[in-house]
Design a protein around this motif. Sequence first.
Motif, PDB file in Angstrom:
ATOM      1  N   ALA B 123       0.850  -1.196   0.000  1.00 20.26           N
ATOM      2  CA  ALA B 123       0.000   0.000   0.000  1.00 20.26           C
ATOM      3  C   ALA B 123       0.883   1.241   0.000  1.00 20.26           C
ATOM      4  CB  ALA B 123      -0.905  -0.015   1.217  1.00 20.26           C
ATOM      5  N   GLY B 124       0.501   2.228  -0.791  1.00 19.92           N
ATOM      6  CA  GLY B 124       1.255   3.472  -0.875  1.00 19.92           C
ATOM      7  C   GLY B 124       2.117   3.552  -2.113  1.00 19.92           C
ATOM      8  N   ASP B 125       2.495   2.397  -2.666  1.00 22.21           N
ATOM      9  CA  ASP B 125       3.243   2.381  -3.932  1.00 22.21           C
ATOM     10  C   ASP B 125       2.306   2.732  -5.081  1.00 22.21           C
ATOM     11  OD1 ASP B 125       5.529   1.635  -2.653  1.00 22.21           O
ATOM     12  OD2 ASP B 125       5.937  -0.108  -3.913  1.00 22.21           O
ATOM     13  N   SER B 126       2.873   2.870  -6.263  1.00 20.30           N
ATOM     14  CA  SER B 126       2.018   3.064  -7.437  1.00 20.30           C
ATOM     15  C   SER B 126       2.600   2.272  -8.604  1.00 20.30           C
ATOM     16  CB  SER B 126       1.900   4.543  -7.781  1.00 20.30           C
ATOM     17  OG  SER B 126       3.166   5.062  -8.104  1.00 20.30           O
ATOM     18  N   VAL B 127       1.736   1.947  -9.549  1.00 23.52           N
ATOM     19  CA  VAL B 127       2.186   1.218 -10.738  1.00 23.52           C
ATOM     20  C   VAL B 127       1.696   1.951 -11.981  1.00 23.52           C
ATOM     21  CG1 VAL B 127       2.313  -1.075  -9.706  1.00 23.52           C
ATOM     22  CG2 VAL B 127       0.167  -0.298 -10.637  1.00 23.52           C
ATOM     23  N   GLU B 128       2.477   1.863 -13.047  1.00 22.88           N
ATOM     24  CA  GLU B 128       2.104   2.465 -14.320  1.00 22.88           C
ATOM     25  C   GLU B 128       1.229   1.449 -15.072  1.00 22.88           C
ATOM     26  OE1 GLU B 128       3.361   5.545 -14.843  1.00 22.88           O
ATOM     27  OE2 GLU B 128       2.487   5.874 -16.832  1.00 22.88           O
ATOM     28  N   VAL B 129       0.076   1.921 -15.517  1.00 22.44           N
ATOM     29  CA  VAL B 129      -0.865   1.033 -16.210  1.00 22.44           C
ATOM     30  C   VAL B 129      -1.302   1.692 -17.518  1.00 22.44           C
ATOM     31  CG1 VAL B 129      -3.115  -0.125 -16.073  1.00 22.44           C
ATOM     32  CG2 VAL B 129      -1.704   0.078 -14.024  1.00 22.44           C
ATOM     33  N   LYS B 130      -1.344   0.905 -18.584  1.00 23.46           N
ATOM     34  CA  LYS B 130      -1.796   1.423 -19.882  1.00 23.46           C
ATOM     35  C   LYS B 130      -3.125   0.776 -20.256  1.00 23.46           C
ATOM     36  CE  LYS B 130      -0.149   1.887 -24.664  1.00 23.46           C
ATOM     37  NZ  LYS B 130       0.851   1.367 -25.611  1.00 23.46           N
ATOM     38  N   LYS B 137      -7.684   6.722 -28.108  1.00 24.21           N
ATOM     39  CA  LYS B 137      -6.247   6.520 -27.993  1.00 24.21           C
ATOM     40  C   LYS B 137      -5.920   5.837 -26.654  1.00 24.21           C
ATOM     41  CE  LYS B 137      -2.225   9.551 -28.177  1.00 24.21           C
ATOM     42  NZ  LYS B 137      -1.846  10.976 -28.068  1.00 24.21           N
ATOM     43  N   SER B 138      -4.925   4.996 -26.656  1.00 25.47           N
ATOM     44  CA  SER B 138      -4.502   4.355 -25.400  1.00 25.47           C
ATOM     45  C   SER B 138      -4.056   5.414 -24.409  1.00 25.47           C
ATOM     46  CB  SER B 138      -3.339   3.399 -25.654  1.00 25.47           C
ATOM     47  OG  SER B 138      -3.736   2.373 -26.511  1.00 25.47           O
ATOM     48  N   MET B 139      -4.256   5.138 -23.152  1.00 32.66           N
ATOM     49  CA  MET B 139      -3.784   6.110 -22.152  1.00 32.66           C
ATOM     50  C   MET B 139      -3.069   5.394 -21.011  1.00 32.66           C
ATOM     51  SD  MET B 139      -7.118   7.391 -20.068  1.00 32.66           S
ATOM     52  CE  MET B 139      -8.048   7.911 -21.482  1.00 32.66           C
TER      53      MET B 139
END
Lengths: 194, 150
Positions: B123-130, B137-139
């Motif tokens: 908890a508290g971390d973050s992940v990059e998600v596409k 358009k993809s985001m």
Amino acid sequence: MAATKKISAVLLFVLVNACGNNFPVIHDFKNEDFTLLNADSAEMNFPSVFKGKIIVAGFIFTNCPDICPLTTNNMRIIQEKLKELKMGNVEFAAISFDPKHDTPKVLRDYIRIRKFDTDNWTFFTGNQQVIDSLLKVSEVFAIPSDTSFVAGEEKVTFIHTDRIMLIDGDLRIRKNYPGSTINIDEIIDDIQKL
Amino acid sequence: MKKIILLIITAIIFVGCNSIEKKEAKISKEIEIKNPWIRSAAAGMNTALFFDLKNNSEADDSLVSVESDAAELIQIHETIKAPNGMMQMKEIGKVSVRKGTEMKFKPMGKHIMFILLHEDLPAGDSVEVKFNFSKAKSMSQKVVVKDFTK
């Protein structure tokens, strides 16, 4: 007239309180014990290891991304509320129905990452046959459904009963609840009545 | 004369870039990902991503896939009630979102299944998600890791 009203009120009070903990016995573990492993790989006989205490037991598998985390979160909330109420006679048990994957080490990781309070909460795994026997008497079903191999690792999901059960100090199941959507106030109230 | 030409070129570049920016902003607002969060889990485990998906565009669209380096495999799933109080989860290929509507990916419903996490997600971390769509358009978006929502 006033005396009659008072007597009626007293009788009603007695009746309500007498019936308050009158939950049916769903199953009696008196002559049964299941040797399980806790997250430290120590053998424990469930449920007799907690005899004399009320047990809140939930059924999970750690690869479950949705329902089981809701169940364990509800157990966490119940645990916190009971601590606030200073009710120390309750033990929590999370029993995995996927012991093949949920080894003691996996359970330790699960506890660590979600920061569960293990003061009075034990996570169980064990021999598949023993777990299956426990599931059977508890009327909990867990049927492997989709199995896939991801990066060489087998990942199994289950169609399973969504269950938290309440066991009294005499090792009898007294009430079942839907684990993911349990009414927290209801089980707290039931625990206080047992 | 050179100054005038330089001014014209600068003006063209400025107007051009501005219109591209406006176009990109318009595209990115066609689909909105709101309140995304992913449940904490240890390396090797599975977890789920939840969010609200809003289609502001003039056309129906679909979420077709999700990508992230955080897991070995990512699928769109749905939790459904089976008979006798049982619960089960199924992979669903894509999720359609009609124009002008919002779709909630929430616990006990549709979610994005992250299978075999590469690392711990505390908890508290973050992940990059596409997020990939059939039309928009993809985001890419950073998604915060939480233990629970309540």
